[in-house]
Design an enzyme around this catalytic site. Sequence first.
Site, mmCIF file in Angstrom:
data_model
loop_
_atom_site.group_PDB
_atom_site.id
_atom_site.type_symbol
_atom_site.label_atom_id
_atom_site.label_comp_id
_atom_site.label_asym_id
_atom_site.label_seq_id
_atom_site.Cartn_x
_atom_site.Cartn_y
_atom_site.Cartn_z
ATOM 1 N N HIS A 117 66.583 51.534 54.198
ATOM 2 C CA HIS A 117 66.365 51.567 52.890
ATOM 3 C C HIS A 117 64.921 52.175 52.357
ATOM 4 C CE1 HIS A 117 63.062 48.451 51.795
ATOM 5 N NE2 HIS A 117 63.428 47.907 53.006
ATOM 6 N N ASN A 121 52.248 52.219 55.342
ATOM 7 C CA ASN A 121 53.079 52.045 54.102
ATOM 8 C C ASN A 121 52.182 52.154 52.949
ATOM 9 O OD1 ASN A 121 52.311 49.451 55.368
ATOM 10 N ND2 ASN A 121 53.343 48.657 53.435
ATOM 11 N N SER A 168 63.936 51.153 59.569
ATOM 12 C CA SER A 168 64.560 50.302 58.273
ATOM 13 C C SER A 168 65.292 51.627 57.284
ATOM 14 C CB SER A 168 63.692 49.485 57.344
ATOM 15 O OG SER A 168 64.320 48.873 56.423
ATOM 16 N N GLN A 179 58.017 54.074 58.231
ATOM 17 C CA GLN A 179 57.636 55.106 57.195
ATOM 18 C C GLN A 179 57.656 56.595 57.966
ATOM 19 O OE1 GLN A 179 57.123 54.815 53.929
ATOM 20 N NE2 GLN A 179 57.100 52.575 54.168
ATOM 21 N N CYS A 204 55.787 43.743 49.433
ATOM 22 C CA CYS A 204 55.740 42.138 49.992
ATOM 23 C C CYS A 204 54.674 41.552 49.447
ATOM 24 C CB CYS A 204 56.082 42.357 51.363
ATOM 25 S SG CYS A 204 57.383 43.244 52.120
#
Length: 500
Positions: free
Chosen positions: A209, A159, A207, A187, A334
């Site tokens: 989003h 990422n 994921s 990713q 994060c």
Amino acid sequence: MEIYLDANATTPVLPQARAAALSTMAESFGNPSSTHGAGLKARALLDGVRTSARRVLGVPGGRLLFTSGATEGIQTAVLSALLALRQQREGGQAVPPLLLYGATEHKAVPEAIRHWNAVLGLHLRVQPIPVGLDGRHDLAWLRGHAAQAGLVCTMAANNETGAISDLDGIAEALAASPALWLVDGVQALGKLDLRLQARRIDYAPFSGHKLYAPKGIGLLYVRDGVPFTPLQAGGGQESGQRAGTENMAGIAALGAVLQALETGGVFADHATLQAHRAQLAAALCEAFPGLVFNAPFATSLPTTLNVAVPGVAAQDLIALFDAAGVRVSGGSACGAERAEPSYVLQAMGLPDWQTASAVRLSFGAADGADFVAEACARLRACGEALRAGAVLDEAARAALEMDAPAVRAALQAATRPLVVDVREAGEQALQPAVGLAGEQVPLSALAEALPRWCALPAATPVIFVCRSGRRSAQAAAALRGQGHANTWSLAGGLAQWTAA
């Protein structure tokens, strides 16, 4: 126009996905566990999206369940694998002593391993798999440790750097290993063919989003025959694999994104994405002579550029971009609040200056040619601003700073200071500058206001404020450079002001 270059953190929601979510909330709002007409309509939608996901991922078999996102998927997979190891131990079987994860994994993976390793009382040794300067796993090291591993976790693409893992090489290294294999596909979705079944990948979380669906929806693939334990028990939803009423609006939105992947026309192909990266790379090199790329393009996603500019700290470069309306990050969202050097780049063995100066630019597969052209123009403008002295070193910044007590005293003095908030309008609305009433002029519009402030009496202090104190210092330097010496920046930004 905001130039959003932080797509690896999250993406905007695709218009088709927004429409699908709203339509579902209005017209297909039934509970898919209900047996009446409204419930059956919702069930049909849910099953249709799952079927679409199977086609996109190329997994006609195995479990494929909807989750709240990758973190839940990772937790479920790790729990499943480690509980199986505990059951082996309780049955008198020898258990492999190692739990391995890539040294550049997202923190969600090692933290999940450590958590369940402790909760289940396994107390196995958790160890990172080293990576090279290119960010790819040390396959020789992995081959040497694979026989002792009970679980191996490797991401498909990083990422922060975009580094693409050699999944075929990892599969070969694990061919004779007893380890279960988790591949973080977050990713990679829509960018890489993971060949989940051909490579015998056991668990793969995704994921929504990160690929134009809303937050709060994800997928977990589990290969046929491998251990599985539900993370959530309750009403038996998802065929008993994940309790809790399904997020139908999120599932519908994800379905619209999957449909766009299948039909084409919305997302650029690989060659176009590579061309966009090449344009951005050329603009960056032109804007910042000496700039280095922290991961080789040949083995990286075409949508990610991780760069460092010698002598410019990451936070200064981010503030410079932000003032130009270009949104980038220093790494994983994060860990953004900690403002520490990237552990990913440190694991790769890059020099300290690169890890301290690293900035990630990531665009989406739906970003078009006009967007990329405007992004390049903004990056070149940022380079011009840097050469004009818009970024200050620590000593220069310190000379401009006024601490919170001194600002408070100035506000009570006979000659009232002019306080100028140089944050963008959205930031100002989210966090009002309490007790600092004055003008609101974003740094991006500073040039137009400088002549007016220069006309103020010399005895009138001008105090600039922002979130961290970096943009306000740039503004103070600009006004002093125009001749108003009684100009200051709130030290530490509004965080220090609030604390004081």
